[in-house]
Write a protein that holds these residues in place. Structure first.
Motif, short mmCIF file in Angstrom:
data_model
loop_
_atom_site.label_atom_id
_atom_site.label_comp_id
_atom_site.label_asym_id
_atom_site.label_seq_id
_atom_site.Cartn_x
_atom_site.Cartn_y
_atom_site.Cartn_z
N THR A 98 11.97 -3.81 13.98
CA THR A 98 10.48 -3.50 13.05
C THR A 98 10.09 -5.00 12.45
OG1 THR A 98 9.38 -2.69 11.01
CG2 THR A 98 11.41 -2.81 11.20
N VAL A 99 9.00 -4.85 11.63
CA VAL A 99 8.67 -6.69 10.87
C VAL A 99 8.68 -5.49 9.09
CG1 VAL A 99 6.59 -6.48 11.56
CG2 VAL A 99 7.69 -8.13 10.18
N TYR A 100 9.31 -6.29 7.87
CA TYR A 100 8.81 -6.14 6.78
C TYR A 100 8.94 -7.09 5.89
CZ TYR A 100 13.74 -5.84 6.23
OH TYR A 100 14.96 -6.41 6.15
N GLY A 101 8.40 -7.20 4.82
CA GLY A 101 7.98 -7.75 3.77
C GLY A 101 9.40 -8.72 2.67
N ASN A 102 9.50 -9.89 2.10
CA ASN A 102 10.66 -10.37 0.73
C ASN A 102 9.97 -9.35 -0.11
OD1 ASN A 102 12.90 -10.97 -0.08
ND2 ASN A 102 11.87 -13.29 0.01
N ASP A 103 9.94 -8.28 -0.60
CA ASP A 103 9.05 -7.45 -1.63
C ASP A 103 9.98 -6.34 -2.11
OD1 ASP A 103 8.02 -6.21 0.83
OD2 ASP A 103 6.23 -7.14 0.16
N ASN A 104 8.97 -5.39 -2.78
CA ASN A 104 9.64 -4.35 -3.72
C ASN A 104 10.44 -3.42 -2.80
OD1 ASN A 104 10.76 -5.54 -6.58
ND2 ASN A 104 9.04 -4.83 -7.29
N ASN A 105 9.03 -3.32 -1.80
CA ASN A 105 8.91 -2.31 -0.90
C ASN A 105 9.89 -3.02 0.20
OD1 ASN A 105 6.81 -0.91 -2.60
ND2 ASN A 105 5.34 -1.79 -1.19
N GLY A 106 10.18 -4.23 0.44
CA GLY A 106 10.88 -4.29 1.73
C GLY A 106 12.26 -3.99 1.17
N ASP A 107 12.89 -4.18 0.01
CA ASP A 107 14.48 -4.06 -0.58
C ASP A 107 14.60 -2.94 -0.79
OD1 ASP A 107 14.52 -6.30 -1.19
OD2 ASP A 107 13.78 -6.12 -3.17
N LEU A 108 13.23 -1.49 -0.44
CA LEU A 108 13.50 -0.08 -0.34
C LEU A 108 13.92 0.02 0.98
CD1 LEU A 108 10.82 1.26 -3.65
CD2 LEU A 108 13.53 0.69 -3.66
N PHE A 109 13.12 -0.34 1.61
CA PHE A 109 13.44 0.12 3.41
C PHE A 109 14.66 -0.80 3.33
CE2 PHE A 109 12.24 -1.82 7.20
CZ PHE A 109 13.15 -1.21 8.18
N GLN A 110 15.06 -1.84 3.05
CA GLN A 110 16.13 -2.36 3.91
C GLN A 110 17.58 -1.38 2.96
OE1 GLN A 110 17.34 -6.44 2.71
NE2 GLN A 110 17.51 -6.59 4.19
N ALA A 111 17.58 -1.09 1.95
CA ALA A 111 18.41 0.09 1.29
C ALA A 111 18.23 1.27 2.08
CB ALA A 111 18.24 -0.10 -0.34
N GLU A 112 17.48 2.15 2.52
CA GLU A 112 16.93 3.17 2.67
C GLU A 112 18.07 2.73 4.41
OE1 GLU A 112 13.99 4.67 4.29
OE2 GLU A 112 13.99 6.14 2.87
N LEU A 125 12.76 -8.38 11.63
CA LEU A 125 11.93 -9.95 11.34
C LEU A 125 11.54 -9.37 9.32
CD1 LEU A 125 9.61 -10.96 13.75
CD2 LEU A 125 11.89 -10.96 13.50
N ARG A 126 12.34 -10.46 8.39
CA ARG A 126 11.60 -9.98 7.16
C ARG A 126 10.98 -11.58 6.96
NH1 ARG A 126 15.04 -7.61 2.31
NH2 ARG A 126 12.37 -7.26 0.47
N VAL A 127 9.37 -11.48 6.75
CA VAL A 127 8.96 -12.71 6.30
C VAL A 127 8.19 -12.48 5.28
CG1 VAL A 127 8.04 -12.44 8.73
CG2 VAL A 127 6.68 -11.16 6.98
N GLU A 128 7.63 -13.57 5.14
CA GLU A 128 6.86 -13.76 2.99
C GLU A 128 5.48 -13.06 3.02
OE1 GLU A 128 8.33 -15.01 0.34
OE2 GLU A 128 10.10 -14.96 1.42
N ARG A 129 5.71 -11.81 4.00
CA ARG A 129 3.81 -11.49 3.64
C ARG A 129 4.77 -10.08 3.06
NH1 ARG A 129 1.15 -11.95 9.00
NH2 ARG A 129 0.21 -10.33 8.65
N PRO A 130 3.37 -9.58 2.35
CA PRO A 130 3.62 -8.14 1.63
C PRO A 130 4.29 -7.36 2.85
CG PRO A 130 1.56 -8.76 0.69
CD PRO A 130 1.80 -9.43 1.98
N THR A 131 5.37 -5.89 2.95
CA THR A 131 5.39 -5.18 3.56
C THR A 131 4.33 -3.24 3.80
OG1 THR A 131 7.12 -4.59 2.80
CG2 THR A 131 7.08 -2.76 3.37
N ALA A 132 3.99 -3.97 4.87
CA ALA A 132 2.20 -3.13 4.89
C ALA A 132 2.85 -1.80 4.43
CB ALA A 132 2.53 -2.46 6.84
N THR A 133 0.81 -1.20 3.59
CA THR A 133 0.67 0.04 3.55
C THR A 133 -0.25 1.44 3.90
OG1 THR A 133 1.25 -1.64 0.90
CG2 THR A 133 0.34 0.87 1.43
N TYR A 134 0.46 1.94 3.91
CA TYR A 134 -0.75 2.99 4.48
C TYR A 134 -0.90 4.29 2.77
CZ TYR A 134 -2.40 7.45 7.34
OH TYR A 134 -2.38 8.66 7.43
N VAL A 135 -1.90 4.77 3.46
CA VAL A 135 -2.46 5.15 2.20
C VAL A 135 -3.14 7.03 2.20
CG1 VAL A 135 -3.83 4.86 0.02
CG2 VAL A 135 -3.33 3.10 0.44
N TYR A 136 -2.82 7.71 2.05
CA TYR A 136 -3.19 8.41 2.56
C TYR A 136 -3.65 9.99 1.47
CZ TYR A 136 1.01 10.80 3.96
OH TYR A 136 2.36 11.50 4.22
#
Length: 354
Positions: free
Chosen positions: A115-129, A141-152
């Motif tokens: 997958t691909v995720y960001g180098n941000d707090n949400n990426g940290d949460l995902f990685q730990a989980e 992949l971990r990149v210098e972009r925000p981790t994706a978000t889905y609002v519903y």
């Protein structure tokens, strides 16, 4: 498929994992350069992984798909479009690829997530989980972009009203990324993809992956990514809304579900599972089909249902379950997952304990 010579080489490697190419050449009566060519083919086929003659893990599954932060607004009254509606707001790690991989891990399946995720707090949460769930992220992949978000937003009955996703980051999951990981991908017993992947990446996977490919359609705007003249899907899991968009057939019962499944099979899907809230689940293979009508009690959130169904179908494949057992596992996964706010129920393993 390995040639007779390559099967001979594999047998020698299993006897002595430290055997050299010169020794293999001597034992098989061929040249070292020929051995090197055979070793390259075995790596490409996924029968060994890289240098050192490492064999793939038994029953390992590779999931290629999205991770994101889910933000859920759960209404406690009928939603008004003209003002605020009382309810609760939840946030948790989700994403179709992540949800499928986490479900598989709960079912005891060794799982790699690309997958691909960001180098941000949400990426940290995902990685730990992911680490807590023993998911293998070595090829993510971990990149210098925000981790994706889905609002519903869900209505008071737990059914989704609308959603907005910010998931452009998945464009980084390119064919070139897959090519670098192809030997490891082909070392899996099953590969699972979701339609968050770019269409060109899915086409690369169809053309180059040699193990069964399971696919989950995601969203009415991305489900079509799964289909081209290259489509090669062992099992497709899709909901009735996505199916209607693709086939222009509204599913109101078994007859329409069969029509949809027939069309999807003609497009390159060997097996099709269609789930429809309020109706039930329909499963069709090349030789047998069945529709189970049911209503989910205590429905809270249907967002994670598809991920649970496909995880159940992969588990059934690995365990060589028959048609009826597979369908029951998928139905149980549907019902159990719809009873929690999160996209993944912590109790999915109960489906194999009944």
């Amino acid at each position: 498929m390995a040639t007779k010579r390559e099967q001979e080489i594999l047998a020698l490697i299993k006897q002595d994992p430290l055997i050299t190419q010169a020794q293999l050449a001597e034992k098989t009566g061929t040249t070292r350069s020929n051995i090197g060519s055979h070793i390259s083919n075995l790596i490409k086929e996924g029968l060994i992984v890289g240098r050192g003659y490492v064999f793939p893990a038994e029953n390992e599954v590779t999931v290629i798909g999205a991770v994101n932060l889910d933000v859920l607004g759960a209404a406690k009254a009928q939603v008004s479009t003209k003002g605020s509606t009382p309810g609760r707001v939840y946030s948790f790690i989700g994403g179709m690829g992540r949800n499928i991989a986490t479900n598989l891990a709960d079912l005891g399946v060794k799982t790699k997530l690309i997958t691909v995720y960001g180098n941000d707090n949400n990426g940290d949460l995902f990685q730990a989980e992911a680490q807590n769930n023993e998911l293998d992220l070595s090829d993510a992949l971990r990149v210098e972009r925000p981790t994706a978000t889905y609002v519903y937003l869900n209505d008071v009955d737990g059914r989704r009203i609308a959603g907005v996703d910010d998931m452009q980051i998945n464009e980084l999951l390119t064919p070139q990324v897959m090519e670098k990981r192809l030997p490891k991908i082909n070392a899996a017993k099953v590969v699972v993809v979701d339609s968050n992947l770019p269409a060109e990446t899915l086409n690369y996977i169809y053309e180059n992956v040699t193990v069964p490919i399971f696919a989950k359609a995601v969203g009415i705007n991305k489900a079509q990514n799964l289909f081209s003249d290259k489509t090669k899907i062992d099992t497709l899991v899709i909901n009735s809304v996505e199916a209607k968009l693709l086939t222009q057939i509204e599913i109101t019962g078994e007859k329409q579900a069969q029509m949809v499944a027939d069309k999807l099979q003609a497009w390159g899907c060997e097996r099709v599972c269609i789930y429809a809230d309020g109706l039930g689940i329909y499963y069709q293979t090349p030789t047998v089909a069945k529709f189970i009508a049911y209503h989910k009690a205590n429905l809270v959130n249907t967002n994670g249902v598809g991920a649970a169904i496909i995880a159940a179908s992969v588990y059934a494949k690995l365990q060589a379950k028959d048609f009826g057992e597979t369908l029951k596992l998928m139905q149980r996964a549907d019902v159990l997952t719809a009873q929690v706010n999160e996209a993944v129920t912590p109790k999915l393993s109960e489906i194999i304990e009944e």
